[in-house]
Motif scaffolding. Structure first.
Motif, PDB file in Angstrom:
ATOM      1  N   PHE A   1       0.565  -1.348   0.029  1.00 51.13           N
ATOM      2  CA  PHE A   1       0.276   0.393  -0.420  1.00 51.13           C
ATOM      3  C   PHE A   1       0.824   1.415  -0.387  1.00 51.13           C
ATOM      4  N   GLY A   2       2.282   1.048  -0.160  1.00 53.71           N
ATOM      5  CA  GLY A   2       3.486   2.535   0.225  1.00 53.71           C
ATOM      6  C   GLY A   2       2.842   3.259   1.409  1.00 53.71           C
ATOM      7  N   GLU A   3       2.614   4.481   1.066  1.00 55.16           N
ATOM      8  CA  GLU A   3       3.051   5.467   2.574  1.00 55.16           C
ATOM      9  C   GLU A   3       1.937   6.363   2.469  1.00 55.16           C
TER      10      GLU A   3
ATOM     11  N   ILE B   1      -6.802   3.945  -2.247  1.00 53.44           N
ATOM     12  CA  ILE B   1      -6.094   2.085  -2.384  1.00 53.44           C
ATOM     13  C   ILE B   1      -8.151   1.424  -2.305  1.00 53.44           C
ATOM     14  N   LYS B   2      -7.084   0.579  -3.396  1.00 53.78           N
ATOM     15  CA  LYS B   2      -8.439  -0.339  -4.051  1.00 53.78           C
ATOM     16  C   LYS B   2      -7.799  -1.486  -3.962  1.00 53.78           C
ATOM     17  N   SER B   3      -8.930  -2.160  -3.157  1.00 49.85           N
ATOM     18  CA  SER B   3      -8.199  -3.927  -2.829  1.00 49.85           C
ATOM     19  C   SER B   3      -9.172  -4.611  -3.285  1.00 49.85           C
TER      20      SER B   3
ATOM     21  N   PRO C   1      -3.129  -4.520  -5.336  1.00 54.21           N
ATOM     22  CA  PRO C   1      -3.928  -3.939  -4.883  1.00 54.21           C
ATOM     23  C   PRO C   1      -3.708  -2.430  -5.279  1.00 54.21           C
ATOM     24  N   ARG C   2      -4.474  -1.710  -5.653  1.00 60.99           N
ATOM     25  CA  ARG C   2      -4.008  -0.184  -6.321  1.00 60.99           C
ATOM     26  C   ARG C   2      -4.068   0.390  -5.896  1.00 60.99           C
TER      27      ARG C   2
ATOM     28  N   GLY D   1       1.846   4.035  -3.752  1.00 64.16           N
ATOM     29  CA  GLY D   1       2.898   2.879  -4.622  1.00 64.16           C
ATOM     30  C   GLY D   1       3.005   1.407  -3.570  1.00 64.16           C
ATOM     31  N   GLY D   2       4.211  -0.133  -4.027  1.00 68.32           N
ATOM     32  CA  GLY D   2       3.793  -0.561  -3.392  1.00 68.32           C
ATOM     33  C   GLY D   2       3.364  -1.031  -4.392  1.00 68.32           C
ATOM     34  N   ASN D   3       1.368  -2.239  -4.355  1.00 65.64           N
ATOM     35  CA  ASN D   3       1.125  -2.618  -5.343  1.00 65.64           C
ATOM     36  C   ASN D   3       1.673  -4.132  -5.225  1.00 65.64           C
ATOM     37  N   LYS D   4       2.307  -4.323  -4.302  1.00 66.49           N
ATOM     38  CA  LYS D   4       2.462  -6.199  -4.126  1.00 66.49           C
ATOM     39  C   LYS D   4       1.213  -6.662  -3.923  1.00 66.49           C
ATOM     40  N   GLU D   5       1.372  -7.923  -4.123  1.00 67.01           N
ATOM     41  CA  GLU D   5       0.069  -9.109  -2.949  1.00 67.01           C
ATOM     42  C   GLU D   5       0.757  -9.058  -1.884  1.00 67.01           C
TER      43      GLU D   5
END
Length: 210
Positions: free
Chosen positions: A27-29, A167-169, A179-180, A184-188
């Motif tokens: 989900f990033g920061e 954030i959309k999960s 995750p969108r 940032g992030g966006n890993k499973e």
């Protein structure tokens, strides 16, 4: 209306949550007033994720968990116990019932920094009501749990609110596979390591939450 120049915009600092480990990877920061939607079919891990996330967020501030769907129930109690929520005792409050004005009054009095609504569909939260919440509390974070159909929020309100979220999960088999996040992030994100054995719409024997 507010105007801001390019250089001022570039040098502007935003207040963010310093997520770490898997939370940052997925989900990033996020800004401290982020909006997130979590949706999926029954029995795939939405509530399990929400409780786990509530515990993590409690390290940053008070969390109000609005359990409109399950209420104060054995199934929610089990999720609380599984996630060792006693470690954040006093930082997370579970609410049930009440109207939108009741929720607004509670948030205002409690000083909660993060609000989780489980679920949008059970509460019948509308797009306009969501706008009221974020306008009334522009510095707070909101996580909205919703039912899904064909890997998208089921209701039109859910679809509208998804567009408004940072954030959309989508939850399936106790995983957030893609995750969108605007941060940032966006890993499973793995909610439960055994989740890969769960069939879509099935209810695993260990879990009785959504």
């Amino acid at each position: 209306m507010k105007a801001i120049g390019v250089n001022t915009f570039i040098n502007k600092r935003f207040d963010t949550f310093a997520f770490d480990d898997a939370w940052k990877d997925s989900f990033g920061e996020p800004e401290k007033n982020f909006k997130m939607i979590v949706y999926g079919s029954s029995g795939n891990g939405k509530t399990e994720f929400s409780v786990k996330f509530a515990k993590y967020l409690a390290t940053f501030g008070k969390v109000a968990y609005c359990s409109y769907e399950q209420g104060i129930s054995k199934s929610l109690q089990d999720a609380i116990v599984r996630n060792n929520m006693e470690e954040v005792s006093g930082k997370v409050m579970f609410l049930s019932g009440g109207s939108l004005p009741d929720l607004i009054e509670y948030i205002r009095k409690s000083g909660s920094k993060i609000v989780i609504i489980d679920s949008l569909d059970y509460m019948k939260l509308t797009t306009e009501q969501f706008k009221v919440l974020i306008k009334t509390f522009p510095k707070k974070a909101f996580i909205i749990v919703a039912w899904s159909k064909n890997e998208a929020p089921k209701s039109q309100y859910g679809k509208d609110i998804e567009f408004m979220c940072d954030i959309k999960s989508y939850v399936e088999n106790f995983r957030i596979k893609m995750p969108r996040s605007r941060f940032g992030g966006n890993k499973e994100f793995v909610i439960w390591n055994e989740g890969k054995t769960v069939k879509k719409n099935a209810q695993p024997s260990l879990f009785d939450t959504e």
